[in-house]
Design a protein around this motif. Structure first.
Motif, short mmCIF file in Angstrom:
data_model
loop_
_atom_site.label_atom_id
_atom_site.label_comp_id
_atom_site.label_asym_id
_atom_site.label_seq_id
_atom_site.Cartn_x
_atom_site.Cartn_y
_atom_site.Cartn_z
N GLY A 134 -17.54 -39.80 21.49
CA GLY A 134 -18.43 -38.86 22.16
C GLY A 134 -18.02 -38.58 23.59
O GLY A 134 -17.05 -39.14 24.10
N SER A 136 -19.14 -35.74 27.29
CA SER A 136 -19.85 -34.57 27.80
C SER A 136 -18.86 -33.68 28.55
O SER A 136 -18.18 -34.13 29.48
CB SER A 136 -20.96 -35.02 28.76
OG SER A 136 -21.49 -33.91 29.46
N SER A 175 -20.77 -32.62 15.89
CA SER A 175 -20.73 -33.72 14.90
C SER A 175 -19.89 -34.90 15.41
O SER A 175 -19.93 -35.98 14.84
CB SER A 175 -20.19 -33.22 13.56
OG SER A 175 -18.88 -32.75 13.74
N TYR A 176 -19.14 -34.66 16.49
CA TYR A 176 -18.38 -35.77 17.10
C TYR A 176 -19.13 -36.37 18.29
O TYR A 176 -18.58 -37.14 19.06
CB TYR A 176 -17.00 -35.27 17.57
CG TYR A 176 -16.14 -34.75 16.45
CD1 TYR A 176 -15.39 -35.63 15.67
CD2 TYR A 176 -16.10 -33.38 16.16
CE1 TYR A 176 -14.61 -35.16 14.64
CE2 TYR A 176 -15.32 -32.91 15.12
CZ TYR A 176 -14.57 -33.80 14.37
OH TYR A 176 -13.80 -33.33 13.33
N LYS A 177 -20.40 -35.93 18.47
CA LYS A 177 -21.23 -36.39 19.61
C LYS A 177 -20.60 -35.99 20.96
O LYS A 177 -20.74 -36.68 21.96
CB LYS A 177 -21.45 -37.91 19.58
CG LYS A 177 -22.10 -38.41 18.29
CD LYS A 177 -23.60 -38.15 18.30
CE LYS A 177 -24.28 -38.64 17.03
NZ LYS A 177 -24.15 -37.70 15.89
N ARG A 179 -20.90 -33.28 23.69
CA ARG A 179 -21.80 -32.21 24.15
C ARG A 179 -21.04 -31.29 25.10
O ARG A 179 -20.22 -31.74 25.88
CB ARG A 179 -23.01 -32.82 24.88
CG ARG A 179 -23.82 -33.77 24.01
CD ARG A 179 -25.04 -34.32 24.73
NE ARG A 179 -24.73 -35.19 25.84
CZ ARG A 179 -24.81 -34.87 27.11
NH1 ARG A 179 -25.23 -33.65 27.46
NH2 ARG A 179 -24.50 -35.72 28.06
N ASP A 234 -26.85 -39.64 30.14
CA ASP A 234 -27.52 -39.79 28.85
C ASP A 234 -28.92 -39.19 28.86
O ASP A 234 -29.54 -39.06 27.81
CB ASP A 234 -27.58 -41.29 28.47
CG ASP A 234 -26.18 -41.84 28.20
OD1 ASP A 234 -25.25 -41.04 27.95
OD2 ASP A 234 -26.00 -43.08 28.26
N GLU A 237 -28.90 -36.45 26.48
CA GLU A 237 -28.31 -36.88 25.20
C GLU A 237 -28.47 -35.86 24.07
O GLU A 237 -27.61 -35.75 23.19
CB GLU A 237 -29.02 -38.18 24.80
CG GLU A 237 -28.26 -39.08 23.90
CD GLU A 237 -29.01 -40.41 23.74
OE1 GLU A 237 -28.34 -41.43 23.63
OE2 GLU A 237 -30.27 -40.39 23.71
N THR A 240 -27.06 -29.69 24.14
CA THR A 240 -25.71 -29.14 24.03
C THR A 240 -25.78 -27.63 23.83
O THR A 240 -26.75 -27.10 23.28
CB THR A 240 -24.89 -29.82 22.92
OG1 THR A 240 -23.50 -29.50 23.12
CG2 THR A 240 -25.30 -29.39 21.51
#
Ligand SMILES: NC(=O)c1ccc[n+]([C@@H]2O[C@H](COP(=O)([O-])OP(=O)(O)OC[C@H]3O[C@@H](n4cnc5c(N)ncnc54)[C@H](O)[C@@H]3O)[C@@H](O)[C@H]2O)c1
Length: 252
Positions: A134, A136, A175-177, A179, A234, A237, A240
């Protein structure tokens, strides 16, 4: 401390929004790669962070160059083993002009530095983020893409592309976390703001911006950095694909 244990790369971090974000991220516990073309100023930002007890290194980076972007990501990975946050913030202004007066070269340069940079940064950080589970990605777009001033033409288009790339990548990578979000600042009090109106006195230019912002002032670099901190942390979290307008109501 909102970014304890996280590793962040901030581009355009030798000045303005990038500098404020690198400093704020470090204050919140992040280990930061300060990436910029300007070596002396970038080194100074990294040194200031270290002097204040934070953790930072400077990496000379031209965000439009593939090898520089690869080296930037590698610097973070080699030093700290991961990249939790990539803030694609570096960009350039285009003086406000009727389109007939904007050269093809300038248009190409604006697209290259404002858009290709976000494509490259994302492309080369994503494998790292996928592997670690994951991350950001934050992009600096602009309220100019949402509500262009007269003569913003090519610049507005470049930031519109950043917004669309943000949304496209947000769906691709959820889907890969990973964002992906962007920030739309209104006029920010940085060295860039007067570059949009090079023929106008700096104070007059600032006054003209203020008049069009319902909350009555330009943004400070810290206003934008606080938004970036939220998107990096986070606390965001489940966030996105958004455009975060930090614009004093200008888009209303
Ligand atoms: N200042 C504003 O009014 C405003 C408003 C909306 C959006 N923005 C956007 O905010 C971002 C940051 O701008 P700022 O206001 O902090 O400006 P700034 O001029 O203070 O900082 C920009 C930094 O980017 C660096 N940079 C430029 N080209 C680069 C390249 N090819 N590779 C690496 N670094 C490069 C510069 O050296 C500088 O340190 C830009 O993307 C800009 O388009 C600014």
């Amino acid at each position: 401390m909102k970014l304890d244990g996280k590793v962040a790369i901030v581009t355009g971090a030798a000045s303005g929004i990038g500098q404020a974000s690198a400093e704020l991220f470090a204050k919140h516990g992040a280990q930061v790669v300060v990436a910029d073309l300007q070596v002396e100023k970038g080194e100074e930002v990294a040194r200031k962070i270290r002097d204040q007890g934070g953790s930072a290194v400077f990496q000379r980076t031209d965000v439009a160059e593939v090898q520089d972007i690869k080296d930037m990501v590698a610097r973070a990975v080699n030093k700290w083993g991961r990249v939790d946050v990539l803030y694609n913030n570096a960009g350039i202004a285009q003086p406000i002009r009727p389109i007939e007066e904007v050269s093809e070269d300038l248009f190409d340069r604006v697209m290259r530095i404002n858009v290709r940079s976000v494509f490259l940064g994302s492309k080369y950080v994503v494998p790292v983020m996928k592997q670690q589970g994951g991350g950001s990605i934050i992009n600096t777009a602009s309220i100019a893409a949402v509500k262009p001033r007269l003569g913003h033409n090519g610049y507005a288009a470049s930031k519109g592309a950043v917004i669309t790339l943000t949304k496209s990548l947000a769906s691709e990578l959820a889907s890969y976390k990973i964002r992906v979000n962007c920030i739309n600042p209104v006029a920010v009090d940085t060295p860039m703001a007067p570059e949009f109106q090079p023929d106008v006195d700096v104070n007059a230019a600032k006054e003209s911006y203020k008049q069009t912002i319902p909350l009555g002032r330009m943004a400070s670099p810290l206003d934008i950095a606080r938004g970036a901190l939220y998107l990096a942390s986070d606390d965001a979290e489940l966030v996105t694909g958004i455009e975060l307008n930090i614009d004093g109501g200008r888009a209303l």
